[in-house]
Write a protein that holds these residues in place. Structure first.
Motif, mmCIF file in Angstrom:
data_model
loop_
_atom_site.group_PDB
_atom_site.id
_atom_site.type_symbol
_atom_site.label_atom_id
_atom_site.label_comp_id
_atom_site.label_asym_id
_atom_site.label_seq_id
_atom_site.Cartn_x
_atom_site.Cartn_y
_atom_site.Cartn_z
ATOM 1 N N VAL A 30 -13.313 6.674 6.534
ATOM 2 C CA VAL A 30 -12.203 7.098 5.647
ATOM 3 C C VAL A 30 -13.088 8.550 4.803
ATOM 4 O O VAL A 30 -12.663 9.434 4.612
ATOM 5 N N ASP A 33 -13.531 11.241 7.238
ATOM 6 C CA ASP A 33 -12.273 11.971 7.639
ATOM 7 C C ASP A 33 -11.903 12.883 6.361
ATOM 8 O O ASP A 33 -11.746 13.984 6.686
ATOM 9 N N PHE A 34 -12.028 12.588 5.207
ATOM 10 C CA PHE A 34 -11.759 13.260 3.991
ATOM 11 C C PHE A 34 -12.712 14.336 3.829
ATOM 12 O O PHE A 34 -12.473 15.309 3.241
ATOM 13 N N ALA A 40 -7.427 15.821 7.525
ATOM 14 C CA ALA A 40 -8.041 14.293 6.959
ATOM 15 C C ALA A 40 -7.239 13.211 8.152
ATOM 16 O O ALA A 40 -8.085 12.223 8.220
ATOM 17 N N PHE A 41 -6.375 13.620 8.595
ATOM 18 C CA PHE A 41 -5.476 12.607 9.114
ATOM 19 C C PHE A 41 -5.721 12.817 10.677
ATOM 20 O O PHE A 41 -5.075 13.526 11.518
ATOM 21 N N THR A 43 -6.117 11.108 13.700
ATOM 22 C CA THR A 43 -5.092 10.560 14.883
ATOM 23 C C THR A 43 -3.592 10.881 14.712
ATOM 24 O O THR A 43 -3.030 10.422 15.391
ATOM 25 N N TRP A 52 5.064 10.602 6.326
ATOM 26 C CA TRP A 52 4.974 9.572 5.711
ATOM 27 C C TRP A 52 4.651 10.299 4.070
ATOM 28 O O TRP A 52 4.949 9.424 3.237
ATOM 29 N N LEU A 56 6.339 8.943 0.931
ATOM 30 C CA LEU A 56 5.614 8.405 -0.251
ATOM 31 C C LEU A 56 6.522 8.878 -1.446
ATOM 32 O O LEU A 56 6.594 8.270 -2.469
ATOM 33 N N THR A 59 9.376 7.010 -2.122
ATOM 34 C CA THR A 59 8.951 5.748 -2.587
ATOM 35 C C THR A 59 9.023 5.998 -4.296
ATOM 36 O O THR A 59 9.493 5.012 -4.974
ATOM 37 N N PHE A 60 8.558 6.976 -4.674
ATOM 38 C CA PHE A 60 8.490 7.187 -5.959
ATOM 39 C C PHE A 60 9.843 7.346 -6.596
ATOM 40 O O PHE A 60 10.209 6.934 -7.916
ATOM 41 N N VAL B 68 5.925 -2.505 7.167
ATOM 42 C CA VAL B 68 5.023 -1.312 7.224
ATOM 43 C C VAL B 68 3.899 -1.716 8.186
ATOM 44 O O VAL B 68 3.589 -0.568 8.951
ATOM 45 N N MET B 74 1.383 0.662 10.671
ATOM 46 C CA MET B 74 0.008 0.895 9.813
ATOM 47 C C MET B 74 -1.090 0.351 10.209
ATOM 48 O O MET B 74 -2.320 0.839 9.929
ATOM 49 N N GLU B 77 -2.985 2.630 12.355
ATOM 50 C CA GLU B 77 -3.211 3.972 11.936
ATOM 51 C C GLU B 77 -4.620 3.923 11.565
ATOM 52 O O GLU B 77 -5.393 2.895 10.859
ATOM 53 N N LEU B 79 -7.652 4.413 8.690
ATOM 54 C CA LEU B 79 -7.895 4.038 7.353
ATOM 55 C C LEU B 79 -7.515 5.041 6.274
ATOM 56 O O LEU B 79 -6.871 4.908 5.315
ATOM 57 N N ALA B 80 -7.773 6.196 6.704
ATOM 58 C CA ALA B 80 -7.709 7.529 5.915
ATOM 59 C C ALA B 80 -6.069 7.561 5.636
ATOM 60 O O ALA B 80 -5.734 7.612 4.512
ATOM 61 N N LEU B 81 -5.407 7.569 6.560
ATOM 62 C CA LEU B 81 -4.063 7.616 6.278
ATOM 63 C C LEU B 81 -3.440 6.533 5.640
ATOM 64 O O LEU B 81 -2.497 6.574 4.578
ATOM 65 N N TYR B 83 -4.677 4.385 3.459
ATOM 66 C CA TYR B 83 -5.012 4.583 2.022
ATOM 67 C C TYR B 83 -4.316 5.654 1.493
ATOM 68 O O TYR B 83 -3.861 5.629 0.305
ATOM 69 N N ALA B 84 -4.209 6.827 1.958
ATOM 70 C CA ALA B 84 -3.466 7.809 1.365
ATOM 71 C C ALA B 84 -2.135 7.751 1.072
ATOM 72 O O ALA B 84 -1.448 8.156 -0.021
ATOM 73 N N ILE B 85 -1.510 6.718 1.797
ATOM 74 C CA ILE B 85 0.063 6.480 1.756
ATOM 75 C C ILE B 85 0.075 5.189 1.024
ATOM 76 O O ILE B 85 0.890 5.050 -0.011
ATOM 77 N N PRO B 88 -1.291 5.180 -3.571
ATOM 78 C CA PRO B 88 -0.409 5.720 -4.780
ATOM 79 C C PRO B 88 0.788 4.755 -5.109
ATOM 80 O O PRO B 88 0.705 4.938 -6.442
ATOM 81 N N PRO B 89 1.487 4.176 -4.325
ATOM 82 C CA PRO B 89 2.439 3.361 -4.687
ATOM 83 C C PRO B 89 1.974 2.142 -5.564
ATOM 84 O O PRO B 89 2.595 1.711 -6.704
#
Lengths: 248, 128
Positions: A30, A33-34, A40-41, A43, A52, A56, A59-60, B68, B74, B77, B79-81, B83-85, B88-89
């Motif tokens: 993590v 990647d960042f 950052a993503f 794969t 995605w 998200l 979702t909000f 999910v 998920m 995938e 972990l970077a993706l 956590y990013a997704i 936040p929720p």
């Protein structure tokens, strides 16, 4: 101005092209990647990552609806209408609570299953099966919207309006029409895109990387997976609506 | 995966597409049906109070988790993706807490207002 530099690079010793560093697993991954100063993503394609991020944000949107519903229901001084009775259906002279909603839930879950199968068959390059599964998914989605239309007309006939209803708290109607309306819109848009993707699979667009209509990008079978992400999200939202609005 | 990352453009997706045994999907599908039935039965048997809310939330979270994790891939995938997704929720829960306090307060003021009736008419309105 830039000429000399360019020629210097071209004429200079060949810059060794390093193979990309292997991806690290776990939490180090993590951070790596960042911190990679790149995408950052690692794969996920942009196509998938952007879907995605859109989901998200969606979702909000639905979170805000459900939170407003919570606030409305907590703060009203009148009793909240009993969803179990409001959405009951008479079957063989008996009142079955939430029957239509239960069927809608099963229809949507079935469509999620056929969608997952479609993604799988897409990657297996089975065009015929993928097309059929996408069409079945779309048909189930359309069935869901149809049942929702039936539910809306039934409630409207019984006198539910956004500003009042015969059974209690006036906010019930506003919450119901907003939340199920937005969800139904999402399903409808999903059905339209399912049909578009089904047509593209059937025509073999993803085998020959034919350019798409929307962004004119070349598509591949990952588009079926990204379509699936949207469709499963619609099902996911329904899981929360079913729990909080209909069962609570 | 490293080579796949080096490949540019549209080919990239196919290099690491999410292709998994169909059995996994069928198992998840089955459990989604079971969990939906169970949450419907919560209403059917008219469970009340914390038992009802606890079961509803439990089945809801299990269903959401399965969708999910497996249907939306998920678990496969990076972990970077993930956590990013998914982080936040979680922050939305703070919003839920704030609005719960607000809703409570509104209910309280409405309760005391309606219990006390409208302001007493003996108070003289200022004459203009």
């Amino acid at each position: 101005m830039h000429e000399p530099a360019a020629t210097a690079v071209a004429a200079g010793p060949a810059v060794p092209v390093l193979p990309p560093a292997p991806l690290k697993p776990g939490h180090r991954g993590v951070a790596a990647d960042f911190a990679s100063d790149q995408r950052a993503f690692k794969t996920a394609t942009w196509h998938k990552a952007m879907m995605w991020i859109f989901l998200l944000s969606d979702t909000f949107v639905f979170s805000c609806f459900l939170i407003s519903y919570m606030t409305d229901r907590m703060s009203t001084v009148e009793p909240w209408p009993n969803a179990s009775e409001v959405f009951s259906l008479e079957l063989f002279g008996e009142n079955v609570p939430l029957l239509l909603i239960a069927i809608m839930t099963f229809v949507l879950i079935s469509s999620s299953g056929t969608m997952a199968m479609a993604v799988n068959c897409g990657y297996a390059r089975d065009r015929k099966k993928t097309t059929w599964l996408l069409l079945v998914t779309a048909a189930l989605g359309a069935t869901f919207v149809g049942m929702q239309a039936f539910e809306w007309s039934k409630l409207i006939a019984e006198g539910v309006r956004p500003w009042g209803n015969p059974w209690g708290a006036a906010q019930f109607g506003a919450v119901f029409f907003t939340i199920t309306g937005f969800h139904g819109t999402h399903v409808t848009i999903g059905v339209i895109f399912l049909l578009i993707v089904a047509r593209k699979v059937w025509r073999g667009d993803y085998d020959i990387a034919r350019r798409g209509f929307f962004t004119s990008r070349r598509g591949d079978y990952q588009q079926v997976e990204v379509m699936g992400l949207y469709w499963h999200f619609v099902d996911l939202v329904w899981v929360f609506i079913f729990a909080f609005f209909y069962l609570w | 995966m490293a080579e796949a990352h080096a490949v540019a453009g549209g080919q990239q997706g196919q290099a690491h597409g999410q292709h998994h045994p169909i059995r996994v999907y069928l198992i998840v599908w089955f459990w989604l049906f079971v969990l939906s039935t169970l949450s419907y039965l919560v209403d059917y048997f008219q469970f009340e109070g914390y038992l009802r809310w606890g079961l509803i939330v439990l089945f809801m979270l299990l269903k959401a988790g399965l969708i999910v994790a497996v249907f939306m891939h998920m678990v496969w995938e990076r972990l970077a993706l993930v956590y990013a997704i998914l982080v936040p929720p979680l922050v939305v829960l703070v919003f839920v807490a704030i609005m719960a306090v607000e809703g409570d307060h509104t209910a309280l003021t409405r309760g005391s207002f309606f219990a006390g009736g409208p302001p007493a008419p003996t108070v003289e309105a200022p004459v203009h």
